[in-house]
Design an enzyme around this catalytic site. Structure first.
Site, PDB file in Angstrom:
ATOM      1  N   ASP A  10       1.337  -1.235  -0.279  1.00 48.09           N
ATOM      2  CA  ASP A  10      -0.258  -0.087   0.049  1.00 48.09           C
ATOM      3  C   ASP A  10       1.110   1.268  -0.175  1.00 48.09           C
ATOM      4  O   ASP A  10       1.604   1.691   1.052  1.00 48.09           O
ATOM      5  CB  ASP A  10      -0.979   0.050   1.074  1.00 48.09           C
ATOM      6  N   LYS A  72       2.877  11.903  -3.257  1.00 49.88           N
ATOM      7  CA  LYS A  72       2.167  10.615  -4.509  1.00 49.88           C
ATOM      8  C   LYS A  72       1.118  11.432  -4.523  1.00 49.88           C
ATOM      9  O   LYS A  72       0.155  11.449  -5.422  1.00 49.88           O
ATOM     10  CB  LYS A  72       0.706   9.842  -3.452  1.00 49.88           C
ATOM     11  N   GLU A 156      -7.408   1.144  -4.641  1.00 48.26           N
ATOM     12  CA  GLU A 156      -7.399   0.813  -2.830  1.00 48.26           C
ATOM     13  C   GLU A 156      -8.319   0.868  -2.583  1.00 48.26           C
ATOM     14  O   GLU A 156      -8.872  -0.976  -2.262  1.00 48.26           O
ATOM     15  CB  GLU A 156      -6.828   1.775  -2.423  1.00 48.26           C
ATOM     16  N   ASP A 179     -13.106   5.958   1.522  1.00 52.69           N
ATOM     17  CA  ASP A 179     -11.463   5.591   2.614  1.00 52.69           C
ATOM     18  C   ASP A 179     -10.737   7.271   2.432  1.00 52.69           C
ATOM     19  O   ASP A 179     -10.529   8.439   1.437  1.00 52.69           O
ATOM     20  CB  ASP A 179     -10.555   5.038   0.969  1.00 52.69           C
TER      21      ASP A 179
END
Ligand code: AMP
Length: 596
Positions: A10, A72, A156, A179
């Site tokens: 992850d 990211k 994800e 999320d």
């Protein structure tokens, strides 16, 4: 003995995790400090070498400009784009987002190799569901740079569902995955059916997360500090902002379990020390506007998936920020039910990646995973319109194609522009690539060019074009990093498409009617020249009036699509008799030529 482990990773905005399936069990691996979650932080040493993990995070307070966080948010995107401004200048540091991500992945690989005492070269890496081709590719390249063969790029929420779903495989359920992590928000609607996960729809915001809440707390604390000297939070030197933000995050985490938290920062500013108490109410007030931003995305995903909250069997929470009470209660309010919090929200995605890795390695039972395209893909057609080939939310892998022909005579080639986006006009969508397909010149409509789009399970697009006359194929692989796509605007694209739906439709109708008018007007002129004397004068006048109306509308600066469409229809109607007469005349002449 050599084990063929595949890492499940992850790769998070704030933190990253790594694990493997060992003896049939998915496990997450702890680093040298005993933590299963390692900061996604890279310190660029003055000599240009990179240091990752907790040691890099400790450099942040001293060297914020050399400490790369939340990379990211930059991956797959050209620097300087988007709203988010990092407290460092990556170009000046001589690095790239892909290299920084590779350093994080290398660190995770080291952790795993140390724990498993073997070399590991394969991995499954998760990315937000909203990542486009370029971003997925950038992530894949980062993995390769870290010496890993990337077996699968996994969305994800799909990974999270896998982590939650292992024990419920036989049940037919629709679920929402909510999320909210450090930097991104994703919401997906999935369906579980006989061991198959299908993503029905996804939505989200790549610029929303716990980091925003930390900054809001930091700015609030600064503003309420009597010794701030009238300086704005945004004007503070980077080191001071980082100290405040780090303390704000710590206080936020304390407030998830306690009613109050203290922030103490000795000698923060001009030799003055800050000491402030923050209550849960303060936090809720500061976090609510950010948490509320998830609401519209949840509704969007449910609308796309054609489900109502009552149709959902379960709502699962993923991401560290869903530990906050206010986030949980807003999620409960949106979906009209208490969310399932049975899994560790920080670890669910990593667990899912590990499970997927185990499936690929053959150490777990096979479960088929299906992902979806976040945005529509298509090509530009005549008149600058977007022609969708694969609509958004299509299940991956997928393949679709269409046949195109030349719009004008003697054309020798066709420019295929590959587009991504939801707008009606090509110019409002993003160009992913282009290819020129040559073909032998001929009459209008004589060329036959097939265009096929295929997207693999990793979400990577390949465009195949074929001139069916010569049989010549051209393959375009969309792998460029700096696509002219500002990924921060992926969600904006979707909401804009809704906002502009009316004007866009107007432009599409206008363009289509204008194309038709431009074909019709010269044909009418020609027919009147040939047969003008053979029809009743009032009919000829009516045709002329209609044609003039079409020309006037066509020349007008205001694009009144409805009026043009109606005028073209009237002209079409007025020329019916004329058209029939033309055909009859042509037939008579042909027959006469053959001596009948
Ligand atoms: P993730 O991206 O899933 O690792 O989530 C990281 C985010 O979760 C960061 O913004 C953290 O500050 C936040 N976070 C982690 N634990 C907690 C907690 N107990 N309460 C509130 N936020 C948390």
């Amino acid at each position: 003995m050599s084990h063929d482990y595949i890492l499940g990773i992850d790769l998070g905005t704030t933190n990253s995790l790594v694990g493997v399936v060992d003896s049939g069990f998915p496990i997450l691996l702890a680093d040298s400090e005993g933590k299963r979650s390692t900061p996604s932080v890279v310190f660029v040493r003055p000599d240009g070498t990179l240091q990752s993990g907790p040691a890099a995070l400790r450099q942040r307070a001293l060297h914020p400009a050399r400490t790369v966080t939340s990379v990211k948010r930059l991956i797959g995107r050209r620097q300087g784009e988007g709203e988010w401004q990092p407290p460092y200048d990556l170009t000046a540091l001589g690095s790239t987002p892909v290299e920084i991500s590779a350093a994080i992945l290398r660190h995770l690989r080291d952790i795993a190799e140390t724990r498993m005492e073997t070399t590991i070269t394969r991995a499954v890496i998760t990315v937000p569901a909203f990542f486009n081709d370029a971003q997925r590719n950038a992530t894949k390249r980062a993995g390769e740079l870290a010496g890993l063969t990337v077996e699968r790029i996994l969305a994800e929420p799909t990974a999270a569902a896998l982590a939650y779903g292992l024990n419920k495989l036989d049940e037919q359920k629709k679920i929402a995955v909510f999320d909210l992590g450090g930097g991104t928000f994703d919401v997906s609607i999935l369906e579980m059916r006989d061991g198959v996960f299908q993503v029905l729809a996804t939505a989200g915001d790549t610029q929303l997360g716990g980091d925003d809440i930390d900054r809001a707390i930091a700015a609030h604390v600064w503003d309420h500090w009597s010794a701030n000297g009238g300086v704005w939070f945004d004007q503070l030197p980077a080191e001071v902002r980082v100290r405040l933000t780090t303390a704000a995050e710590a206080a936020k985490i304390v407030l998830s379990d306690h009613p109050t938290a203290r922030i103490d920062l000795p000698f923060l500013w001009q030799n003055q020390s800050l000491s402030i108490e923050l209550s849960r109410e303060d936090l809720d007030k500061l976090a609510t506007p950010w948490a509320e931003r998830t609401r519209a995305h949840c509704w969007r995903a449910m609308t796309d998936a054609k489900v109502k909250p009552a149709d959902l069997d379960e709502v699962i929470l993923v991401g560290g920020s869903t530990r906050m009470g206010i986030v949980r209660s807003i999620a409960a309010d949106i979906f009209g039910r208490e969310p399932n919090t049975s899994q560790n929200p920080d670890e669910a995605i990593a667990m899912g990646a590990v499970i997927q890795a185990g499936i690929i390695a053959g150490s777990l039972r096979q479960i088929v995973l299906l992902d979806v395209t976040p945005l529509s893909l298509g090509i530009e057609t005549f008149g600058g319109l977007m022609n969708i080939i694969i609509p958004r939310n299509t299940t991956l892998p997928c393949k679709a194609g269409e046949m195109f022909t030349n719009a004008v005579a003697n054309q020798e080639s066709m420019l295929i522009r590959v587009l991504q986006g939801e707008r009606e006009l090509a110019k409002d969508n993003w160009e992913l690539g282009r290819v020129v397909v040559p073909f032998p010149p001929g009459a209008k409509g004589s060329a036959r060019v097939g265009v096929q789009f295929s997207i693999d399970a990793n979400g990577i697009l390949e465009v195949l074009t074929r001139d069916t006359v010569s049989g010549r194929d051209t393959i375009l692989k969309i792998e460029n990093t700096a696509v002219d796509v500002d990924d921060a605007k992926v969600e904006a694209m979707i909401s804009e498409s809704v906002e502009h739906a009316f004007e866009d439709m107007n432009e599409r109708v206008w363009t289509e009617s204008a194309l038709k008018a431009k074909e019709l007007l010269p044909a009418v002129d020609e027919a009147l020249a040939q047969l003008g004397t053979e029809i009743a004068p009032d009919e000829a006048q009516r045709i002329l009036d209609c044609a003039r109306e079409v020309s006037t509308l066509l020349a007008s600066e205001v694009h009144d699509a409805r009026a043009l469409k109606a005028a073209v229809a009237l002209l079409d109607d007025a020329t019916q008799t004329l058209a029939v007469m033309l055909v009859e005349k042509a037939m008579d002449e042909a027959l006469a030529r053959r001596g009948f």
